[in-house]
Design an enzyme around this catalytic site. Structure first.
Site, PDB file in Angstrom:
ATOM      1  N   ASP A  51       0.862  -1.185   0.000  1.00 47.28           N
ATOM      2  CA  ASP A  51       0.000   0.000   0.000  1.00 47.28           C
ATOM      3  C   ASP A  51       0.895   1.230   0.000  1.00 47.28           C
ATOM      4  O   ASP A  51       2.097   1.152   0.292  1.00 47.28           O
ATOM      5  CB  ASP A  51      -0.906  -0.009   1.233  1.00 47.28           C
ATOM      6  CG  ASP A  51      -1.854   1.188   1.272  1.00 47.28           C
ATOM      7  OD1 ASP A  51      -2.419   1.537   0.219  1.00 47.28           O
ATOM      8  OD2 ASP A  51      -2.020   1.792   2.346  1.00 47.28           O
ATOM      9  N   SER A  52       0.299   2.361  -0.281  1.00 44.32           N
ATOM     10  CA  SER A  52       1.042   3.616  -0.229  1.00 44.32           C
ATOM     11  C   SER A  52       1.440   3.982   1.199  1.00 44.32           C
ATOM     12  O   SER A  52       2.296   4.838   1.403  1.00 44.32           O
ATOM     13  CB  SER A  52       0.198   4.747  -0.827  1.00 44.32           C
ATOM     14  OG  SER A  52      -1.024   4.881  -0.120  1.00 44.32           O
ATOM     15  N   CYS A  68      -4.064  -0.979  -2.409  1.00 46.03           N
ATOM     16  CA  CYS A  68      -4.153   0.472  -2.543  1.00 46.03           C
ATOM     17  C   CYS A  68      -5.048   0.746  -3.741  1.00 46.03           C
ATOM     18  O   CYS A  68      -4.777   0.256  -4.838  1.00 46.03           O
ATOM     19  CB  CYS A  68      -2.754   1.057  -2.769  1.00 46.03           C
ATOM     20  SG  CYS A  68      -2.721   2.810  -3.218  1.00 46.03           S
ATOM     21  N   GLU A 120      -5.933   8.287  10.362  1.00 47.69           N
ATOM     22  CA  GLU A 120      -4.572   8.102  10.857  1.00 47.69           C
ATOM     23  C   GLU A 120      -4.344   8.772  12.208  1.00 47.69           C
ATOM     24  O   GLU A 120      -3.448   8.378  12.958  1.00 47.69           O
ATOM     25  CB  GLU A 120      -3.560   8.593   9.819  1.00 47.69           C
ATOM     26  CG  GLU A 120      -3.581   7.733   8.566  1.00 47.69           C
ATOM     27  CD  GLU A 120      -2.426   7.995   7.627  1.00 47.69           C
ATOM     28  OE1 GLU A 120      -1.569   8.837   7.944  1.00 47.69           O
ATOM     29  OE2 GLU A 120      -2.373   7.337   6.571  1.00 47.69           O
ATOM     30  N   CYS A 169     -11.309   3.431  -0.460  1.00 43.11           N
ATOM     31  CA  CYS A 169      -9.973   3.708   0.059  1.00 43.11           C
ATOM     32  C   CYS A 169      -9.770   2.767   1.234  1.00 43.11           C
ATOM     33  O   CYS A 169     -10.698   2.551   2.027  1.00 43.11           O
ATOM     34  CB  CYS A 169      -9.839   5.163   0.511  1.00 43.11           C
ATOM     35  SG  CYS A 169      -8.291   5.539   1.376  1.00 43.11           S
ATOM     36  N   HIS A 190      -8.359   3.026   3.960  1.00 46.21           N
ATOM     37  CA  HIS A 190      -8.539   3.610   5.299  1.00 46.21           C
ATOM     38  C   HIS A 190     -10.011   3.567   5.750  1.00 46.21           C
ATOM     39  O   HIS A 190     -10.298   3.516   6.945  1.00 46.21           O
ATOM     40  CB  HIS A 190      -8.103   5.077   5.322  1.00 46.21           C
ATOM     41  CG  HIS A 190      -6.629   5.294   5.337  1.00 46.21           C
ATOM     42  ND1 HIS A 190      -5.838   5.125   4.237  1.00 46.21           N
ATOM     43  CD2 HIS A 190      -5.791   5.700   6.334  1.00 46.21           C
ATOM     44  CE1 HIS A 190      -4.584   5.409   4.543  1.00 46.21           C
ATOM     45  NE2 HIS A 190      -4.531   5.756   5.809  1.00 46.21           N
TER      46      HIS A 190
END
Length: 273
Positions: free
Chosen positions: A12-13, A75, A154, A186, A188
């Site tokens: 993932d990024s 990702c 995050e 996404c 996240h």
């Protein structure tokens, strides 16, 4: 010949792909995982196709050097911009997070109105729309970039009035057009699934590509006879984590969402690959 007891590579990024790794751990518990998070160059969402492809190619080389048996591009932006090109360059089977989510959304919608939330890169690529329309041309797909969701996640603000307020603003137009299915586009976003679900209401089905990707991975491993048949033993180092920067921050976040005790994350100079 690929060894079925070799690890699965996941990249993932940054840290969002840990939601995909977590689903793989839950659904296919015998599998070993090597995870790479490109924390030095995150986010990918605003970068060009060429840059994302170059980054992804470097990470694939790193995972190849670790002798993984399959690679999961965890990702959405890299899946959208780089996957089709880089999978032609390796014999290792690869899957992304976009196609599994798109297939489920196309099968789930009743009124033919699907929403997608994600980074600016993912939404700008229209990748979900293209895949869904290949399956069912009658479906209308509306994308909405939600760039503030990632930093909120995050920071650990998963259940917070600030996240609620931002989510209400982002999701208002999707509610107004009457979608009945929403893709969390996404990696996240599954961490704020309850917030998004509460705002969208019971009439909207949420599609979690992290969950669907783990299911797709299991199917792929079964199809290629690559499922690991060695049961985990106490003390096994089955999960290894690598990053390009900020290992301590990565480890703290990882331990907040994965309950397996992530003891270390090794920093790799990914530019060497």
């Amino acid at each position: 010949m690929i060894n079925k007891n070799s690890p699965v590579g996941v990249f993932d990024s940054g840290i969002g792909g840990l939601t995909v790794a977590r689903e793989i751990m839950r659904q296919i518990p015998n599998e070993k995982i090597i995870y790479f998070g490109d924390t030095a160059r995150v986010p990918y969402g605003g970068k060009s196709r060429e840059t994302i492809t170059r980054y992804s190619r470097q990470i694939v080389r790193f995972l190849q050097a670790r002798e993984v048996k399959v690679i999961v591009v965890a990702c959405n932006t890299a899946s959208a911009y780089a996957l089709d090109e880089i999978e032609k360059e390796t014999d290792i089977p690869m899957i992304g997070v976009v196609k599994p989510g798109a297939r489920v959304a196309a099968a789930t919608t009743v009124n033919g109105k699907v929403g997608v939330i994600g980074t600016e890169g993912t939404i700008g690529s229209s990748i979900y729309s293209r895949y869904i329309k290949k399956i069912n041309p009658q479906v209308t797909v509306t994308g909405k970039a939600c760039p503030l969701f990632t930093p909120l996640v995050e920071e650990g603000l998963w259940e917070d009035p600030v996240t609620d307020e931002i989510a209400k603003r982002y999701l208002a137009e999707l509610l107004d057009i009457g979608i009945d299915t929403l893709i969390l586009g996404c990696t996240h976003y599954p961490l704020i699934r309850s917030t998004v679900g509460r705002i969208m209401g019971e009439g909207v089905s949420l599609v979690n590509p992290a969950y669907e990707t783990a299911r797709e991975l299991r199917r792929l491993l079964e199809e290629k006879s690559l499922l690991n048949d060695e049961e985990a033993r106490l003390g096994d180092n089955r999960y290894r984590f690598y990053v390009s920067d900020a290992a301590d921050k990565f480890k703290r976040f990882a331990n907040s969402i994965i309950k397996y005790g992530i003891l270390s994350a090794e920093i790799i100079n990914i530019e060497e690959y």
